[in-house]
Write a protein that holds these residues in place. Structure first.
Motif, PDB file in Angstrom:
ATOM      1  N   PRO A 404      -1.490  -3.789  -2.496  1.00  0.00           N
ATOM      2  CA  PRO A 404      -2.411  -3.288  -1.477  1.00  0.00           C
ATOM      3  C   PRO A 404      -2.205  -1.797  -1.229  1.00  0.00           C
ATOM      4  CG  PRO A 404      -0.635  -4.561  -0.470  1.00  0.00           C
ATOM      5  CD  PRO A 404      -0.518  -4.759  -1.956  1.00  0.00           C
ATOM      6  N   SER A 433      -2.183  -5.065   4.807  1.00  0.00           N
ATOM      7  CA  SER A 433      -2.620  -6.443   4.600  1.00  0.00           C
ATOM      8  C   SER A 433      -2.524  -7.203   5.906  1.00  0.00           C
ATOM      9  CB  SER A 433      -1.759  -7.123   3.521  1.00  0.00           C
ATOM     10  OG  SER A 433      -0.398  -7.165   3.931  1.00  0.00           O
ATOM     11  N   GLY A 474       1.179  -5.386   7.113  1.00  0.00           N
ATOM     12  CA  GLY A 474       1.597  -5.071   5.754  1.00  0.00           C
ATOM     13  C   GLY A 474       2.276  -3.717   5.678  1.00  0.00           C
TER      14      GLY A 474
END
Length: 486
Positions: A404, A433, A474
């Motif tokens: 990501p 995320s 994240g």
């Protein structure tokens, strides 16, 4: 490079189109339109400069395919941005200039193939559309020049088209390809039998036009060679010798574009895979390699010549590969009279993105995943040639999910507020995320922030407030944004 069968796909006529508007793209791409409601055709290329393919390398996808570029074509309505509807025969693309310098492929498994399983080149392609777009590939041959590629769509009876130029073989003086050859007889004997156990390998470093690169400065090496560890033991105690080292790697300096080093065999038969590379960035490998230009060669190591029947060694499963990652493996033979020449058995093919060299190296960047099987044929160099065939399998794992993007706060400014008036603003983050969770320090009195990043309330005190916002999800990111209260 010679193509024995060039086919022309019948489709939309591309020449002499009345009223077609053309925009030439000598750089990243071109586009055309025919009015407010007409389709705008856009054509771009991943690379608009390719080296001359003097070695006749087959097309491929990825970092190990320097002679191939991916082309992207799309069409949208000029006034609404609506993509052209999907279908099987939407885009017609062909090479309209420099026909000898480049050819086209789909490389999606639908190209016609020759008897050796290689995709057959086309001068024209008809492509389907998915979400208003399609992709195909242009491949350089051994002729330098400028290839002009045109793509067209049908717009209610009128064709809309655009072109882009791809330069093949510009003289740059920068390393673009390394041609490596083994001295005759192109094989060595194992140690301890009183036969030749070393062989000279010569590498030519050439630029995009196939011209030799300038000599590097005195004392500077511009070639790096290494023995690539492979399945089998022939490379376990083989060595490279040259000016830079005496082991599994060596550096060398080219003179008039040519650098030489020596491969010394070990005590085991098989094949030794040698990779050679240079640095396109500065023609210097002593300071590291930032833009790799490479090639590979397989050298047989034998115990006898012409004493045993030709046989394939180690048929069956090849080392596993991963979709989208560079791959190289060697297939090996014994007996007969080396050097050996490898080819695909007619009717079989390698996974998309992989190629087979005549000396038995399977290389490239696979563009598909799954289990695959194919049959290979090898012939020796005896006057009365022998041949052998075997089936190989390879398992290609799916490309890992992309990492990501890093979490960051996209909001760089917030609206001003007024004492006594209700205030509301929303913060925006990108990357990371999961669900974002927000917090803030030094908000203006009367304002509060929710975990979802919504600022609400009624400010009670004027001033300029540098607010430190933090978001997690994240990862963690912070940013200071001013809020002015009048």
């Amino acid at each position: 490079m010679h193509f024995s069968s060039i086919r022309v796909v019948k489709g939309l006529a591309l020449a002499g189109v009345a009223g077609a508007l053309v925009a030439c793209g000598g750089g990243g791409g071109g586009s055309s339109s025919g009015g407010p409601g007409a389709y705008v055709v856009t054509l771009t290329a991943a690379k608009t400069e390719l080296p001359t393919n003097i070695m006749g390398v087959q097309p491929g996808i990825g970092v190990n395919s320097p002679y191939t570029t991916t082309m992207y074509v799309s069409a949208k309505r000029a006034n609404s941005g609506d993509p052209i509807p999907g279908g099987d025969d939407v885009f017609a693309c062909n090479v309209v200039g420099g026909l000898d310098s480049a050819v086209l492929y789909k490389l999606d498994g639908t190209d016609e193939e020759d008897d050796d399983g290689n995709p057959i080149a086309s001068r024209s392609l008809v492509l389907g559309a998915n979400a208003g777009a399609a992709s195909f590939h242009l491949h350089a041959t051994n002729t330098p020049g400028t290839a002009t590629v045109r793509c067209a769509v049908d717009d209610n009876g009128t064709q809309r088209d655009t072109t882009i130029n791809i330069a093949v073989g510009l003289s740059t003086g920068k390393p673009s390809q390394v041609v490596v050859n083994a001295a005759a007889p192109e094989y060595v004997f194992v140690q301890g039998i009183g036969q030749t156990t070393q062989i000279l390998l010569q590498a030519q470093i050439l630029d995009d036009a196939g011209a030799i690169v300038p000599n590097p400065a005195s004392g500077v090496n511009n070639l790096y060679a290494r023995i690539v560890p492979t399945v089998g033991t022939a490379d376990d105690d083989a060595k490279l010798r040259g000016t830079g080292a005496d082991n599994t790697w060596v550096k060398a300096r080219s003179v008039s574009g040519q650098a030489s080093f020596t491969l010394v065999s070990g005590a085991t038969t098989g094949s030794v895979l040698v990779e050679v590379l240079s640095d396109r960035a500065d023609n210097d490998v002593d300071n590291g390699v930032s833009q790799v230009v490479s090639n590979i060669v397989s050298v047989p190591v034998v115990a006898a010549v012409g004493m045993e029947a030709l046989a394939i060694q180690g048929a069956g499963a090849l080392p596993a590969a991963t979709e989208g990652k560079s791959y190289a493996a060697i297939v090996q033979a014994s007996g007969g009279v080396p050097p050996y020449v490898w080819s695909l058995v007619p009717g079989t093919s390698l996974p998309a993105g992989l190629s087979l060299s005549s000396d038995g190296v399977i290389y490239g960047t696979p563009s598909v995943d799954g289990p695959f099987s194919f049959a290979l044929r090898v012939r020796d160099s005896a006057t009365l040639q022998q041949t052998a065939e075997a089936v190989y399998t390879i398992s290609i794992g799916a490309a890992p999910d992309p990492e990501p993007a890093a979490l960051q706060i996209a909001t760089s400014s917030l609206p001003n507020g007024t004492v006594g008036d209700p205030y509301a603003a929303i913060l925006v983050a990108t990357g990371g995320s999961g669900t974002y969770s927000w917090s803030a320090a030094n908000l203006p009195p009367g304002l509060a922030i929710s975990a979802a990043g919504v600022i609400t309330g009624t400010p009670t005190l004027a001033g300029t407030y540098p607010v430190a916002f933090t978001v997690s999800g994240g990862g963690t990111a912070s940013r200071i944004v001013n809020i002015v209260i009048n």
